[in-house]
Design an enzyme around this catalytic site. Structure first.
Site, PDB file in Angstrom:
ATOM      1  N   ILE A  30       0.817  -1.212   0.000  1.00 28.89           N
ATOM      2  CA  ILE A  30       0.000   0.000   0.000  1.00 28.89           C
ATOM      3  C   ILE A  30       0.850   1.262   0.000  1.00 28.89           C
ATOM      4  O   ILE A  30       0.312   2.365  -0.054  1.00 28.89           O
ATOM      5  CB  ILE A  30      -0.939   0.029   1.223  1.00 28.89           C
ATOM      6  CG1 ILE A  30      -0.134  -0.082   2.522  1.00 28.89           C
ATOM      7  CG2 ILE A  30      -1.987  -1.062   1.135  1.00 28.89           C
ATOM      8  CD1 ILE A  30      -0.970   0.021   3.782  1.00 28.89           C
ATOM      9  N   GLY A  31       2.150   1.137   0.064  1.00 25.82           N
ATOM     10  CA  GLY A  31       3.013   2.311   0.058  1.00 25.82           C
ATOM     11  C   GLY A  31       4.453   1.910  -0.158  1.00 25.82           C
ATOM     12  O   GLY A  31       4.828   0.746  -0.014  1.00 25.82           O
ATOM     13  N   ASP A 167      10.834  16.076  11.311  1.00 22.66           N
ATOM     14  CA  ASP A 167      10.331  15.818   9.954  1.00 22.66           C
ATOM     15  C   ASP A 167       8.815  15.961   9.918  1.00 22.66           C
ATOM     16  O   ASP A 167       8.111  15.115   9.360  1.00 22.66           O
ATOM     17  CB  ASP A 167      10.754  14.421   9.490  1.00 22.66           C
ATOM     18  CG  ASP A 167      10.663  14.267   7.974  1.00 22.66           C
ATOM     19  OD1 ASP A 167      10.578  15.299   7.282  1.00 22.66           O
ATOM     20  OD2 ASP A 167      10.671  13.129   7.484  1.00 22.66           O
TER      21      ASP A 167
END
EC number: 2.7.11.1
Length: 968
Positions: A30-31, A167
């Site tokens: 999925i990623g 981040d």
């Protein structure tokens, strides 16, 4: 090709046969990130959904491994409703798999990008109907404030533990369906929760999606009194103090929050640029003036908060405490529809109050009470329990609709204090259960052989399905021997996934190598070497972008000239790499260089070179700055000299000559790389093509180049840029040794001042300093362009046919990997090397010059071609350890050297002899040509003298005739 194909097919067979990791079954990919893939997983027994982040250890260097293990350790200690929880961690000899919470609505960047289509999604339909998006604007401010409250809650929890995320960006803010949707949707799939209140928001609206902060790969413990100096994070959301390579504190996260807020309210980042250097220039030039688009509907309170967060000076930036207490965070959200307005809790009658309260005390405790009870139970329970207890999670208010939800109280926007957050973390007692497990090593056939692409940093969790989740108990703690995750059969991409890929470039993070910092630091030190007396006017400065300290001085500021990329974007045409730049006369070359040195010195270092040492005069903007002639006695004046200047009289002169020789060779290689870059990027990335702009694929397609052509050009440009970087780094190493020796000698020499007063010593120091500053500027420029080319290459490789050898699916483990000063994990085609390209180019130029020489055409151009070919061949022979002790600056430098050696294929003595013979041959041709040019020049002078004599004779005769005629 056959080996790669077989490896790829073996990988596909592996993925079909092995699809389990511990107690979880892997369903689909999925990623995808730079070094990891994310899979959708489900528990074997309960079917609860999780996200499995699988990291291939072979693709990580030492620094990235430290980041990964740091992320694991941090996630073990964190448990908060707005932080993605780590369920388990399973490690094998080749992979580490992080079992994490599954966030099925994807990330905030996708939510912002698809804001106009939220009305069509069943899970965001009600939200879009109640709080519509205005045309050409960002999210509705109600939604923005909702997300800000939840993000502030997570950040306050992190600050209580002295954590800095480093981040924070929309791609790391994952979303779940709203708590109302999760509670009322009976068809929702089970999603494994990290704790009993994992799906209970600590702030914000219960009817809006729930936000969770993810990806702690760069996070670290950083107390408020400490500073960090590592440059990491995503460039578009990176604080300016990090971009300036300064030490920074947790306030860097505040800048990132400001950029995320701005993007939510406007739909675009506050600053966009093609690279992090240009980004810093834009931030510095903005002067803390944050403008909002006319279409954006933003309250004054929100604008004020964003402007307070986006202060380039961290001292002037709003503090965490002020952020957490800001009215936008603490006060009720204005503009709520009636359904979302918090209602006061219903007052019970005296008759029903007593029994109900007892029932609530025993069955549905408040958050703090259930927390204490849960911790007390866990302290007395054996350590065989899973990371979290199923019972508290089932008693969550989301599973009990009639239970009072805390966020519906009037003070729901208040963030719980530190003790209410840190104290209930079940990670402390579950630390043993979350230790990294090492099952037995699997056979090689069970490991996938297809490494993920370097820059394809996709969405981190889930965009695959959009179904409302339901909490589920944790699986049994026993783990089955782990096998590798594998991608299922290729499935058509959903619209959400395609949209997520459009912003893949923004997901890249930057890891700046120490060599970059060392080059700039050394240049700064040498630039401070005593110069000639300057006038007060020339001492006005603007602090350089990469210099430490806060660039707040504006007195006498000289505006920065447009960057090279900006010049090209504004219409300045490129020249050929060996055209006018190499053919300029000494006076013209010196004039443009003199002006550039004066301007750059004043802007960057606070002093000007003495005007009487530098010539003046206008000159057109070349394709790239030629290697300058520095103001020193008896120095060559052209871009490329023949090297016949005589033996340097002292050690310092020899060092200066050596530095300039290496810099000149790097300039020739750089010019060759620019020829490739010109074809690859006809116009440099602008605001619409780069960070935060259109996808890189678009600009490449508009250029009319095929994917194969882009791959070929990118590979050639990249290896040439890396070769240029290697030569520049070697020049700086020589300068560093000279600088260290000079400081050591002067520290023990009592007659230092007398030596410095010497005009020759002063001019020599000026010469070396000028060379170092030029090298620093070129080094930074090449580093930027190498990064642009690397991204072009990675994206073009993905668009190749799947059976193409350069397609990422066919990258075998033994593929040529470029590991250099600017790139990591870039796969090149076989046979690509800078030395081979440079050798072929030198031969081509020499032959063309020889043909023109025989035909007596463009003899000055032939001389330039011969000299350029010689310098390029000398660069081919130039090895990293020639005439210089082996560089041992840092671990990173050692890896760079290894990568550069692998790239150059370590020329053997026979090859070196062939190249040397060609150099001798071209030198002979150059000698013959120069003799011919001298003869032509002598003949031309003789002819001119003869013509001058004839003219003088004619004048005398004319004068005699006139004088005789006058008396008559």
């Amino acid at each position: 090709m056959s080996d790669r194909t077989s490896a790829s097919s073996s990988s596909r067979r592996t993925k079909q046969n092995y699809d389990a990791i511990g107690s979880f079954v892997i369903d689909q990919e999925i990623g995808k990130g730079s070094f990891a893939k994310v899979y959708l997983g489900r528990h074997k027994v309960t079917g609860a959904l999780v996200a499995v982040k699988s990291v291939e250890l072979a693709r990580l260097n030492k620094k990235l491994k430290e980041n990964l293990y740091g992320e694991i350790q941090i996630l073990k200690t964190l448990r908060h409703p707005h932080i993605v929880a780590l369920h388990d961690c399973v490690e094998s000899s080749t992979h580490i798999n992080l079992i994490m919470e599954y966030c099925e609505l994807g990330d905030l960047s996708l939510f912002i990008k698809k804001r106009d289509k939220l009305i069509t999604n069943p899970y965001t339909h009600d939200l879009a109907r109640k709080y519509p998006v205005y045309p050409n604007a960002g999210l509705n401010e109600v939604v923005t404030r909702h997300f800000l409250k939840q993000l502030a809650s997570a950040l306050q929890f992190l600050r209580a533990g002295d954590f800095v995320h480093r981040d924070v960006k929309p791609q790391n803010l994952l979303l779940l369906p709203s708590p109302h949707m999760m509670a009322n949707n009976k068809t929702a799939k089970h999603i494994m929760s990290g704790s009993y209140d994992s799906f209970t928001p600590a702030a914000g609206l219960a009817s809006a999606p729930m936000l969770k902060l993810a990806d702690f790969g760069f996070a670290r413990v950083l107390p408020s009194t400490s500073l960090a100096e590592t440059l990491c994070g995503s460039p578009l959301y990176m604080a300016p103090e990090i971009l300036r390579y300064e030490k920074y504190d947790a306030k860097a996260d505040l800048w990132s929050v400001g950029t995320v807020l701005y993007e939510m309210v406007t739909g675009r980042p506050p600053f966009k640029a093609s690279n992090h250097v240009e980004l810093l220039r834009k931030i510095e030039s903005s002067g803390d003036v944050i403008k909002f688009t006319r279409e954006s509907v933003v309250s004054q309170e929100m604008k004020g908060l964003i402007r307070a967060l986006l202060k380039k000076n961290p001292v002037e930036r709003i503090s965490f405490e002020d952020l957490f207490n800001h009215p936008v965070v603490t006060e009720p959200i204005p503009g709520l529809v009636e359904d979302d307005i918090p209602k006061p809790p219903r007052r019970r009658s005296l008759k029903e109050e007593r029994p109900v309260s007892r029932a609530e005390d025993s069955l549905v405790p408040s958050r703090k009470q259930s927390l204490r009870k849960d911790l007390a139970d866990r302290e007395g329970a054996p350590q065989t329990a899973g990371p979290s207890s199923p019972k508290p999670r089932r008693s969550s208010p989301l599973a009990t609709p009639n239970e009072p939800v805390e966020i519906s109280k009037p003070n729901y926007f208040q963030i719980p204090p530190r003790e209410d957050r840190l104290s209930y973390s079940p990670r402390k007692e579950a630390a043993d259960g979350l230790g990294i497990k090492r099952p037995q090593v699997q056979p090689s056939t069970s490991a996938p052989t297809r490494p993920s692409s370097y820059v394809d940093r996709r969405h981190r969790s889930s965009n695959a399905s959009l179904r409302a989740p339901v909490r589920e108990a944790n699986p049994p703690p026993n783990d089955v021997t782990r096998t590798k995750p594998r991608g299922m059969g290729t499935k058509p991409m959903t619209e959400e996934e395609r949209a997520a890929q459009d912003i893949a470039f923004e997901r890249d993070y930057v890891l700046v190598d120490k060599k970059h910092l060392e080059v700039n630091a050394l240049a700064d030190q040498i630039s401070m070497y005593p110069q000639q007396p300057q006038s007060p006017k020339s001492a006005q400065i603007v602090r350089r972008a990469t210099q430490q300290g806060s660039p707040t001085s504006t007195s006498g500021a000289v505006p920065s000239p447009p960057s090279r990329a900006l010049q090209l974007a504004q219409g300045h045409s490129r020249q050929g790499s060996y055209d006018k730049a190499l053919g300029t006369s000494p006076s013209k070359a010196t004039s443009v260089i003199s002006k550039a040195i004066q301007d750059a010195s004043l802007r960057l270092f606070g002093f000007k070179y003495a005007p009487h040492l530098l010539s003046k005069g206008p000159s057109p903007v070349p394709m790239y700055n030629p290697f300058p002639t520095y103001p020193a006695p008896n120095t060559p004046t052209g871009l490329i000299s023949d090297g016949k200047q005589g033996t340097p009289v002292d050690e310092d002169s020899r060092v200066a000559q050596c530095i300039e020789d290496h810099a000149t060779r790097s300039d020739v290689v750089y010019g060759f790389a620019e020829v490739k870059y010109k074809q690859l990027v006809p116009l440099a990335p602008s605001m619409d093509h780069g960070l935060g702009g259109a996808p890189i694929e678009k600009s490449a397609e508009e250029d009319g180049l095929t994917a194969e052509a882009i791959v070929s050009l990118s590979e050639e440009a990249l290896v040439l840029y890396v070769k240029a970087l290697t030569l520049l780094a070697k020049s700086m190493d020589i300068a560093s040794l000279w600088w260290s020796r000079k400081n050591k000698v002067e520290s023990t020499n009592s007659i230092t001042s007398a030596a410095r007063d010497s005009a020759n010593s002063e001019a020599l120091a000026l010469r070396i300093n000028g060379a170092v500053q030029w090298i620093r500027s070129r080094f930074n420029e090449v580093l930027e362009k190498a990064e642009i080319v690397r991204l072009k290459l990675a994206e073009a490789q993905k668009r190749l046919p799947e059976d193409h050898p350069s397609h990422p699916n066919n990258h075998a483990n033994d593929s040529t990997a470029l590991n250099s000063l600017s790139t990591v994990g870039v796969f090149l085609s076989e046979g690509i090397s800078a030395e081979r390209l440079m050798y072929d180019r030198a031969i081509e130029m020499s032959r063309a010059a020889a043909i023109n020489e025989i035909a007596n055409e463009d003899l000055p151009g032939c001389e330039i071609s011969y000299i350029t070919a010689i310098r390029m061949l000398e660069a081919v022979l130039d090895q990293d350890d020639d005439h210089l002790p082996k560089r041992k600056v840092s671990g990173a430098s050692k890896e760079e050297k290894t990568g550069a050696n692998e790239l150059s294929d370590e020329m053997n003595n026979e090859d070196k002899q062939v190249v040397q013979n060609v150099i001798n041959m071209v030198n002979n041709r150059l000698t013959v040509l120069r003799k011919k040019l001298r003869l032509i020049e002598s003949a031309s002078k003789a002819q001119q003298q003869e013509e001058q004599k004839q003219q003088n004779l004619m004048r005398r005769r004319s004068g005699e005739m006139t004088s005789r005629s006058v008396p008559a």
